[in-house]
Design a protein around this motif. Sequence first.
Motif, PDB file in Angstrom:
ATOM      1  N   SER A 476     139.392  46.063  23.346  1.00 25.72           N
ATOM      2  CA  SER A 476     140.133  47.053  24.135  1.00 25.72           C
ATOM      3  C   SER A 476     139.821  46.961  25.615  1.00 25.72           C
ATOM      4  O   SER A 476     140.677  47.221  26.462  1.00 25.72           O
ATOM      5  CB  SER A 476     139.827  48.466  23.621  1.00 25.72           C
ATOM      6  N   GLU A 477     138.585  46.553  25.956  1.00 23.15           N
ATOM      7  CA  GLU A 477     138.187  46.517  27.361  1.00 23.15           C
ATOM      8  C   GLU A 477     138.528  45.196  28.047  1.00 23.15           C
ATOM      9  O   GLU A 477     138.977  45.184  29.195  1.00 23.15           O
ATOM     10  CB  GLU A 477     136.680  46.782  27.478  1.00 23.15           C
ATOM     11  N   LEU A 478     138.308  44.065  27.354  1.00 20.13           N
ATOM     12  CA  LEU A 478     138.413  42.765  28.015  1.00 20.13           C
ATOM     13  C   LEU A 478     139.482  41.841  27.438  1.00 20.13           C
ATOM     14  O   LEU A 478     139.752  40.782  28.012  1.00 20.13           O
ATOM     15  CB  LEU A 478     137.057  42.042  27.952  1.00 20.13           C
ATOM     16  N   MET A 479     140.084  42.202  26.323  1.00 24.17           N
ATOM     17  CA  MET A 479     141.047  41.289  25.702  1.00 24.17           C
ATOM     18  C   MET A 479     142.415  41.926  25.507  1.00 24.17           C
ATOM     19  O   MET A 479     143.249  41.380  24.795  1.00 24.17           O
ATOM     20  CB  MET A 479     140.514  40.796  24.345  1.00 24.17           C
ATOM     21  N   HIS A 480     142.654  43.072  26.121  1.00 21.63           N
ATOM     22  CA  HIS A 480     143.968  43.675  25.943  1.00 21.63           C
ATOM     23  C   HIS A 480     145.014  42.839  26.677  1.00 21.63           C
ATOM     24  O   HIS A 480     144.712  42.130  27.643  1.00 21.63           O
ATOM     25  CB  HIS A 480     143.968  45.141  26.397  1.00 21.63           C
ATOM     26  N   PRO A 481     146.256  42.896  26.242  1.00 27.77           N
ATOM     27  CA  PRO A 481     147.288  41.977  26.737  1.00 27.77           C
ATOM     28  C   PRO A 481     147.528  42.004  28.240  1.00 27.77           C
ATOM     29  O   PRO A 481     148.031  41.033  28.798  1.00 27.77           O
ATOM     30  CB  PRO A 481     148.543  42.428  25.981  1.00 27.77           C
ATOM     31  N   TYR A 482     147.156  43.102  28.902  1.00 24.13           N
ATOM     32  CA  TYR A 482     147.482  43.218  30.327  1.00 24.13           C
ATOM     33  C   TYR A 482     146.269  43.005  31.235  1.00 24.13           C
ATOM     34  O   TYR A 482     146.379  43.151  32.449  1.00 24.13           O
ATOM     35  CB  TYR A 482     148.122  44.587  30.581  1.00 24.13           C
ATOM     36  N   PHE A 483     145.134  42.669  30.636  1.00 27.14           N
ATOM     37  CA  PHE A 483     143.912  42.477  31.433  1.00 27.14           C
ATOM     38  C   PHE A 483     144.108  41.356  32.459  1.00 27.14           C
ATOM     39  O   PHE A 483     143.811  41.524  33.647  1.00 27.14           O
ATOM     40  CB  PHE A 483     142.733  42.156  30.502  1.00 27.14           C
ATOM     41  N   ALA A 484     144.622  40.204  31.994  1.00 28.51           N
ATOM     42  CA  ALA A 484     144.825  39.075  32.913  1.00 28.51           C
ATOM     43  C   ALA A 484     145.908  39.380  33.936  1.00 28.51           C
ATOM     44  O   ALA A 484     145.801  38.998  35.115  1.00 28.51           O
ATOM     45  CB  ALA A 484     145.187  37.822  32.126  1.00 28.51           C
ATOM     46  N   ALA A 485     146.962  40.086  33.521  1.00 35.13           N
ATOM     47  CA  ALA A 485     148.046  40.412  34.441  1.00 35.13           C
ATOM     48  C   ALA A 485     147.580  41.363  35.530  1.00 35.13           C
ATOM     49  O   ALA A 485     148.004  41.255  36.691  1.00 35.13           O
ATOM     50  CB  ALA A 485     149.213  41.024  33.671  1.00 35.13           C
TER      51      ALA A 485
END
Length: 527
Positions: A476-485
Amino acid sequence: MTAPVPQHVPEATLRDRTAELHALREEVRQGPGRKATETQHTKGKLTARERVDLLLDDGSFTELEPLRRHRASGFGLEAKRPHTDGVITGWGTVHGRTIFVYAHDFRIFGGALGEAHAAKIHKIMDKAVAAGAPLVSLNDGAGARIQEGVAALAGYGGIFRRNTSASGVIPQISVVLGPCAGGAAYSPALTDFVFMTRGVSQMFVTGPDVVQAVTGEKVTHEALGGADVHAETSGVCHFAYDDEETCLEEVRYLLSLLPQNNREHPSEAHCTDPVDRRCDGLIDLVPSDGSRSYDMRAVLAQLVDDGEYLEVHARWAPNIVCALTRLGGQVTGIVANQPAALAGALDIQAAEKAAGFVQTCDAFNIPLVTLLDVPGFLPGVNQEHGGIIRHGAKLLYAYCNATVPRVSVVLRKAYGGAYIVMDSQSIGADLTYAWPTNEIAVMGAEGAANVVFRRQIAAADDPDAMRARMVKEYQSELMHPYFAAERGLVDDVIDPAETRQVLIQSLSMLRTKHADLPLRKHGNPPQ
């Protein structure tokens, strides 16, 4: 049978001489005789001229030096001096575009290369480079002509030197339709694409007899260097087919996807497949669970024009897919991880396969689309000892060095160094997109939680429950779909059904891209 040379008759008219010329040309075209042709057909092979006729557009072939003969003497050669000297050279068209070709004629000296034979090949290679047009070689020869000694070996050297100087300048395609042994095998190895036919074509440096004499191993010609061996095990062959007709038709298709030379772009085709066509089937095709498999080829079929693409090295390193296709009528190269094989992990062979494909596309101005679903590099002692670092660096180098338009899409997982290597934004991708199912991270959540929260898990009353909670927290903190975006590491998160439209629009914008490399003689890629 050697065609007779018209004798000088002073009183002969021009009409007489012209008639003699046509008779001689027909004799040369017929070749060494019906028996030799029947023998060739009995082996399941076409003659050199039949192959040239299949490759080129009807009636377009212009032959060069059909009357050439060797000048060697001794060892029985002086008694047999056939015209063409065992190789047919010239030019014609494929789909209306100029193509240069040479074809070994196995009916004459077994297609063995001698001084005159080599000189004809050198000349046609030089003309192909000068004209800026592709070169296709139809290989069916018994190697160097022993009776001509070092002159034959020097002839091979001249071919190899020209293969090398033409590399990245004009497309070079080798079609192996019979034996290609010893030094002769190195010319196809220097070209961009190699085609073979099953059952009749073989390539090897040392034949079965030598192998048995030196190592004691007994092996057949087909098992040592047949089409399936090179298509699946060695990776020397890019395409393997059951018959020559299909093989040569696929060569024509490949040529339609390539430019004439490195100064031109591939030809654009009229596209009847709507640019804005939605790919709703992708929603059900690609599982959101990163541990579930699917066939990346089905994804390609959804995205590309009319579902048509030409897969390169289809049977070698199947954990990565490399294909030439069209998007909106524009030729495009696609590199994609294949979850159906080794879960899409990168290994030594996959890295080499993709690196070569990227370099070929870059050399001939073919834009690149990369589809990522990669769990990382394949772990194992064999991979490390085999040089996965060195071979993986080849793919990294190829992408970093490529100046063509580059667009990447993260479909699901993209972990660790494999994510970086697969044309991430950090190594120069022009545009990067991701689906809402993307997981871009150093490693999977399970492995990451075991490292980051090791002490908390070990001290917990219920380690399994703690581990599960930590995995969810990491996700939830580092791998959610919008983290990189959110951090600008991907340009947008897109609806999978709109991927085709996004790719075509992006490539259209990048069509006029210009990139300068530092001034240098050449790079020094990983060995």
